[in-house]
Design a protein around this motif. Sequence first.
Motif, PDB file in Angstrom:
ATOM      1  N   ASN A 219      31.815  49.952  29.628  1.00 55.24           N
ATOM      2  CA  ASN A 219      31.485  50.277  31.025  1.00 55.24           C
ATOM      3  C   ASN A 219      32.222  49.356  31.981  1.00 55.24           C
ATOM      4  O   ASN A 219      32.741  49.798  33.019  1.00 55.24           O
ATOM      5  N   LYS A 220      32.276  48.065  31.622  1.00 56.48           N
ATOM      6  CA  LYS A 220      33.006  47.130  32.466  1.00 56.48           C
ATOM      7  C   LYS A 220      34.495  47.471  32.492  1.00 56.48           C
ATOM      8  O   LYS A 220      35.144  47.419  33.547  1.00 56.48           O
ATOM      9  N   ARG A 221      35.029  47.798  31.294  1.00 59.36           N
ATOM     10  CA  ARG A 221      36.437  48.177  31.251  1.00 59.36           C
ATOM     11  C   ARG A 221      36.687  49.428  32.095  1.00 59.36           C
ATOM     12  O   ARG A 221      37.684  49.507  32.812  1.00 59.36           O
ATOM     13  N   ARG A 222      35.766  50.418  31.959  1.00 62.15           N
ATOM     14  CA  ARG A 222      35.907  51.626  32.775  1.00 62.15           C
ATOM     15  C   ARG A 222      35.836  51.298  34.260  1.00 62.15           C
ATOM     16  O   ARG A 222      36.639  51.820  35.060  1.00 62.15           O
ATOM     17  N   GLN A 223      34.919  50.418  34.618  1.00 60.37           N
ATOM     18  CA  GLN A 223      34.828  50.020  36.017  1.00 60.37           C
ATOM     19  C   GLN A 223      36.101  49.319  36.476  1.00 60.37           C
ATOM     20  O   GLN A 223      36.578  49.544  37.590  1.00 60.37           O
ATOM     21  N   VAL A 224      36.636  48.463  35.547  1.00 62.38           N
ATOM     22  CA  VAL A 224      37.887  47.769  35.898  1.00 62.38           C
ATOM     23  C   VAL A 224      39.019  48.777  36.073  1.00 62.38           C
ATOM     24  O   VAL A 224      39.806  48.701  37.036  1.00 62.38           O
ATOM     25  N   GLU A 226      38.729  51.987  36.768  1.00 57.66           N
ATOM     26  CA  GLU A 226      38.484  52.754  37.991  1.00 57.66           C
ATOM     27  C   GLU A 226      38.860  51.944  39.220  1.00 57.66           C
ATOM     28  O   GLU A 226      39.458  52.477  40.167  1.00 57.66           O
ATOM     29  N   THR A 227      38.526  50.662  39.185  1.00 58.46           N
ATOM     30  CA  THR A 227      38.888  49.803  40.316  1.00 58.46           C
ATOM     31  C   THR A 227      40.396  49.688  40.444  1.00 58.46           C
ATOM     32  O   THR A 227      40.957  49.744  41.558  1.00 58.46           O
ATOM     33  N   ASP A 230      41.638  52.946  41.734  1.00 57.66           N
ATOM     34  CA  ASP A 230      41.352  53.038  43.173  1.00 57.66           C
ATOM     35  C   ASP A 230      42.323  52.181  43.966  1.00 57.66           C
ATOM     36  O   ASP A 230      42.818  52.584  45.029  1.00 57.66           O
TER      37      ASP A 230
END
Length: 338
Positions: A219-224, A226-227, A230
């Motif tokens: 999830n953190k990797r996905r958030q990273v 995605e960030t 973005d």
Amino acid sequence: MFGVKFIKFQPNEYVLKYKNGKVVKEGAGISFFYHAPTTSIAMVPIASSDCPFIFEEVTADLQTVSIQGQATYRIVDYKYVAGLLNLTLAIKRGGRSYISDDLQKLTVRIGNLIRVMAKKHMESLKLSDAIRSSEALAHKMLNDMRENEELRLFGIEIIGLTVLAVRPGKETSRALEAETREKILKMSDDAIYERRNASIEQERGIKENEYNTEIAIENKRRQVRETQLDAEQAEMAKQNELKNEQLDAQISLEEKKKGLIALATENSRAEADAKAYELKAMMDAMSDIDADVVKALAALVMQPQALIANAFQSLAGSAGKIGQLNITPDLLREMMSE
């Protein structure tokens, strides 16, 4: 001498001296002279005595148990007991002893009463309860013995009663041991099973924690990602905006260049038209003048090299009329140097 003897007793011995069927002297630990042919001596032990017992009884579930213990009693009504039992002493040189076994019978009677009390309580207990009831059984039997009317009439006081053990028969004991052994083995198996379950639960907990950690990491990797996407999208948007602004600026510049070129072209056309008009006017003015005159006028403003080149051109035009023409190297060198 003449049958007169002396005797001495211990403090825990109550003595009654009879003569002609009457008590002439009594007391504990006394000593006196007596005439053996006419005197009878009865001794009542006033110290506490032990009455050990062991017997078998049947429990409520028809199982035989062995009861072992000991009762402690003492005689409190000395004269009464002396009247009930034959406690007369036979005094000899080698010592003294009772002439009857009534004192041992008293112990037997007490033992029988104990057995009656034990039987009453055993009939209400199952085997599993009976073998664990030593202390409670002793307490109940002691109370019953102290309240027993027969013992009170005998002048006897029960001081204490102890049940040492209540044991089942050998076969029953083996069965209980087997049952207990099986229970212990079952408890051991249950403990092993619980330990294994606990180990499995711990391992599952560890695995779940590992999976949860991996999920959290993903999830953190996905958030990273995605960030980052973005950020890249924002950067591309900025770049597109900059490119659009550059294109707009370039388009504006090209538009201005286009206007400038159009203006320059128009100016060049106007200038060319002016020059053409001037040349046309000049040509119209010179149309009536001889060509040689024009050449001569042109030669006035020509450079020497142009004049020489013009001369060579004229010579080339008249080459068919010239027989021989010599051009020296010096002339060419002079022309080249200039």
